[in-house]
Motif scaffolding. Structure first.
Motif, PDB file in Angstrom:
ATOM      1  N   GLN A  31       0.812  -1.211   0.000  1.00  0.00           N
ATOM      2  CA  GLN A  31       0.000   0.000   0.000  1.00  0.00           C
ATOM      3  C   GLN A  31       0.849   1.267   0.000  1.00  0.00           C
ATOM      4  OE1 GLN A  31      -3.335  -0.053  -0.394  1.00  0.00           O
ATOM      5  NE2 GLN A  31      -2.992  -2.248  -0.615  1.00  0.00           N
ATOM      6  N   GLN A  32       1.943   1.229   0.754  1.00  0.00           N
ATOM      7  CA  GLN A  32       2.763   2.430   0.832  1.00  0.00           C
ATOM      8  C   GLN A  32       4.249   2.107   0.806  1.00  0.00           C
ATOM      9  OE1 GLN A  32       1.981   4.675   4.360  1.00  0.00           O
ATOM     10  NE2 GLN A  32       2.160   2.935   5.721  1.00  0.00           N
ATOM     11  N   ALA A  33       4.994   3.038   0.246  1.00  0.00           N
ATOM     12  CA  ALA A  33       6.446   2.903   0.180  1.00  0.00           C
ATOM     13  C   ALA A  33       7.012   2.997   1.589  1.00  0.00           C
ATOM     14  CB  ALA A  33       7.035   3.991  -0.703  1.00  0.00           C
ATOM     15  N   ARG A  34       7.889   2.037   1.910  1.00  0.00           N
ATOM     16  CA  ARG A  34       8.487   1.997   3.251  1.00  0.00           C
ATOM     17  C   ARG A  34       9.976   2.325   3.228  1.00  0.00           C
ATOM     18  NH1 ARG A  34       5.368  -1.686   6.567  1.00  0.00           N
ATOM     19  NH2 ARG A  34       6.889  -1.296   8.189  1.00  0.00           N
ATOM     20  N   PHE A  35      10.622   2.181   2.059  1.00  0.00           N
ATOM     21  CA  PHE A  35      12.053   2.468   1.946  1.00  0.00           C
ATOM     22  C   PHE A  35      12.349   2.847   0.499  1.00  0.00           C
ATOM     23  CE2 PHE A  35      16.334   1.222   0.711  1.00  0.00           C
ATOM     24  CZ  PHE A  35      17.113   1.811   1.696  1.00  0.00           C
ATOM     25  N   GLN A  93       9.365  -5.713   7.445  1.00  0.00           N
ATOM     26  CA  GLN A  93       8.196  -6.569   7.623  1.00  0.00           C
ATOM     27  C   GLN A  93       7.845  -6.735   9.105  1.00  0.00           C
ATOM     28  OE1 GLN A  93       9.660  -9.928   5.344  1.00  0.00           O
ATOM     29  NE2 GLN A  93       8.262  -9.453   3.653  1.00  0.00           N
ATOM     30  N   ASP A  94       8.837  -6.689   9.978  1.00  0.00           N
ATOM     31  CA  ASP A  94       8.610  -6.840  11.410  1.00  0.00           C
ATOM     32  C   ASP A  94       8.138  -5.546  12.083  1.00  0.00           C
ATOM     33  OD1 ASP A  94       9.335  -9.498  11.266  1.00  0.00           O
ATOM     34  OD2 ASP A  94      11.372  -9.172  12.018  1.00  0.00           O
ATOM     35  N   ALA A  95       8.399  -4.422  11.448  1.00  0.00           N
ATOM     36  CA  ALA A  95       8.066  -3.125  12.043  1.00  0.00           C
ATOM     37  C   ALA A  95       6.586  -2.801  11.807  1.00  0.00           C
ATOM     38  CB  ALA A  95       8.936  -2.032  11.434  1.00  0.00           C
ATOM     39  N   PRO A  96       5.968  -2.073  12.740  1.00  0.00           N
ATOM     40  CA  PRO A  96       4.585  -1.652  12.501  1.00  0.00           C
ATOM     41  C   PRO A  96       4.537  -0.667  11.335  1.00  0.00           C
ATOM     42  CG  PRO A  96       5.455  -0.621  14.486  1.00  0.00           C
ATOM     43  CD  PRO A  96       6.495  -1.593  14.009  1.00  0.00           C
ATOM     44  N   PRO A  97       3.433  -0.654  10.611  1.00  0.00           N
ATOM     45  CA  PRO A  97       3.355   0.260   9.478  1.00  0.00           C
ATOM     46  C   PRO A  97       3.383   1.713   9.944  1.00  0.00           C
ATOM     47  CG  PRO A  97       1.281  -0.930   9.754  1.00  0.00           C
ATOM     48  CD  PRO A  97       2.235  -1.459  10.766  1.00  0.00           C
ATOM     49  N   PRO A 110       2.603   5.823   9.716  1.00  0.00           N
ATOM     50  CA  PRO A 110       1.358   6.518   9.372  1.00  0.00           C
ATOM     51  C   PRO A 110       1.288   6.962   7.907  1.00  0.00           C
ATOM     52  CG  PRO A 110       2.735   7.880  10.788  1.00  0.00           C
ATOM     53  CD  PRO A 110       3.392   6.544  10.703  1.00  0.00           C
ATOM     54  N   SER A 111       2.440   7.111   7.278  1.00  0.00           N
ATOM     55  CA  SER A 111       2.438   7.518   5.868  1.00  0.00           C
ATOM     56  C   SER A 111       3.674   6.950   5.178  1.00  0.00           C
ATOM     57  CB  SER A 111       2.421   9.042   5.748  1.00  0.00           C
ATOM     58  OG  SER A 111       3.591   9.594   6.321  1.00  0.00           O
ATOM     59  N   ALA A 112       3.700   7.100   3.860  1.00  0.00           N
ATOM     60  CA  ALA A 112       4.822   6.610   3.060  1.00  0.00           C
ATOM     61  C   ALA A 112       6.110   7.333   3.453  1.00  0.00           C
ATOM     62  CB  ALA A 112       4.545   6.819   1.580  1.00  0.00           C
ATOM     63  N   VAL A 113       7.237   6.709   3.106  1.00  0.00           N
ATOM     64  CA  VAL A 113       8.535   7.284   3.422  1.00  0.00           C
ATOM     65  C   VAL A 113       8.689   8.673   2.794  1.00  0.00           C
ATOM     66  CG1 VAL A 113       9.774   6.126   1.548  1.00  0.00           C
ATOM     67  CG2 VAL A 113      10.994   6.738   3.605  1.00  0.00           C
ATOM     68  N   SER A 114       8.128   8.884   1.611  1.00  0.00           N
ATOM     69  CA  SER A 114       8.100  10.199   0.969  1.00  0.00           C
ATOM     70  C   SER A 114       7.060  10.170  -0.141  1.00  0.00           C
ATOM     71  CB  SER A 114       9.472  10.580   0.388  1.00  0.00           C
ATOM     72  OG  SER A 114       9.744   9.817  -0.780  1.00  0.00           O
ATOM     73  N   ALA A 115       6.580  11.342  -0.507  1.00  0.00           N
ATOM     74  CA  ALA A 115       5.596  11.434  -1.596  1.00  0.00           C
ATOM     75  C   ALA A 115       6.206  10.936  -2.901  1.00  0.00           C
ATOM     76  CB  ALA A 115       5.106  12.871  -1.733  1.00  0.00           C
ATOM     77  N   GLN A 116       7.485  11.226  -3.126  1.00  0.00           N
ATOM     78  CA  GLN A 116       8.143  10.794  -4.352  1.00  0.00           C
ATOM     79  C   GLN A 116       8.269   9.270  -4.398  1.00  0.00           C
ATOM     80  OE1 GLN A 116      12.286  11.962  -5.044  1.00  0.00           O
ATOM     81  NE2 GLN A 116      11.691  12.455  -7.153  1.00  0.00           N
ATOM     82  N   ALA A 117       8.641   8.661  -3.279  1.00  0.00           N
ATOM     83  CA  ALA A 117       8.739   7.202  -3.215  1.00  0.00           C
ATOM     84  C   ALA A 117       7.374   6.575  -3.455  1.00  0.00           C
ATOM     85  CB  ALA A 117       9.296   6.771  -1.860  1.00  0.00           C
ATOM     86  N   GLN A 118       6.335   7.154  -2.878  1.00  0.00           N
ATOM     87  CA  GLN A 118       4.989   6.624  -3.060  1.00  0.00           C
ATOM     88  C   GLN A 118       4.562   6.721  -4.523  1.00  0.00           C
ATOM     89  OE1 GLN A 118       3.296   5.022  -0.744  1.00  0.00           O
ATOM     90  NE2 GLN A 118       1.553   4.612  -2.080  1.00  0.00           N
ATOM     91  N   ALA A 119       4.884   7.821  -5.168  1.00  0.00           N
ATOM     92  CA  ALA A 119       4.518   7.992  -6.574  1.00  0.00           C
ATOM     93  C   ALA A 119       5.232   6.968  -7.459  1.00  0.00           C
ATOM     94  CB  ALA A 119       4.843   9.417  -7.031  1.00  0.00           C
ATOM     95  N   VAL A 120       6.512   6.731  -7.193  1.00  0.00           N
ATOM     96  CA  VAL A 120       7.259   5.727  -7.959  1.00  0.00           C
ATOM     97  C   VAL A 120       6.640   4.349  -7.720  1.00  0.00           C
ATOM     98  CG1 VAL A 120       9.484   4.568  -8.253  1.00  0.00           C
ATOM     99  CG2 VAL A 120       9.402   7.059  -8.002  1.00  0.00           C
ATOM    100  N   PHE A 121       6.333   4.027  -6.470  1.00  0.00           N
ATOM    101  CA  PHE A 121       5.731   2.731  -6.177  1.00  0.00           C
ATOM    102  C   PHE A 121       4.403   2.561  -6.918  1.00  0.00           C
ATOM    103  CE2 PHE A 121       2.704   0.361  -3.404  1.00  0.00           C
ATOM    104  CZ  PHE A 121       3.109  -0.897  -3.809  1.00  0.00           C
TER     105      PHE A 121
END
Length: 130
Positions: free
Chosen positions: A81-85, A104-108, A110-121
């Motif tokens: 759903q969202q970029a994490r790294f 994968q072990d960390a809780p999600p 609240p938002s993607a790592v960055s808007a740019q990373a989310q857009a690429v994903f």
């Protein structure tokens, strides 16, 4: 001796789509990337719960958009759903394996790592959806 026919696959018994995406942003001309490809492919086999995608940033430059990939390999990891790294990574299989496990072990977040990373994903997910 008669053996019963296997039941046809249904949507509920089909393999669910991978929740995690691991995207390598590389270039074919890069020797480090060419060497890393075999490790990346082996990690894909070892992590069947994740979708591994290789993106040549020159052949598929529309997927990278305005992202300026300066260091190879650059990895994008998303939880479906969202970029994490998003960032460069040492081209060693254990480094990526540890990073993926820790995310994968960390809780999600609240938002993607960055808007740019989310857009690429989102572009990669749309282009490489099955």
């Amino acid at each position: 001796m008669n053996h019963p026919s296997p039941a046809p696959a249904t949507e509920s018994s089909a393999t669910p789509p991978a929740a995690w995406w691991v995207v390598c942003l590389c270039a074919n001309w890069c020797g480090v990337c060419r060497d890393y490809r075999a490790l990346f492919d082996a990690l894909a086999q070892a992590h069947p719960g994740a979708r591994f995608v290789w993106v040549d940033v020159e052949d598929e430059e529309d997927l990278a958009g305005d992202l300026d990939v300066e260091t190879f390999p650059t990895l994008l990891i998303a939880d479906g759903q969202q970029a994490r790294f998003l960032g460069p990574l040492l081209p060693q299989a254990p480094v990526l394996a540890r990073l993926l496990a820790s995310l994968q072990d960390a809780p999600p977040p609240p938002s993607a790592v960055s808007a740019q990373a989310q857009a690429v994903f989102e572009r990669v997910r749309a282009a490489h959806a099955q």
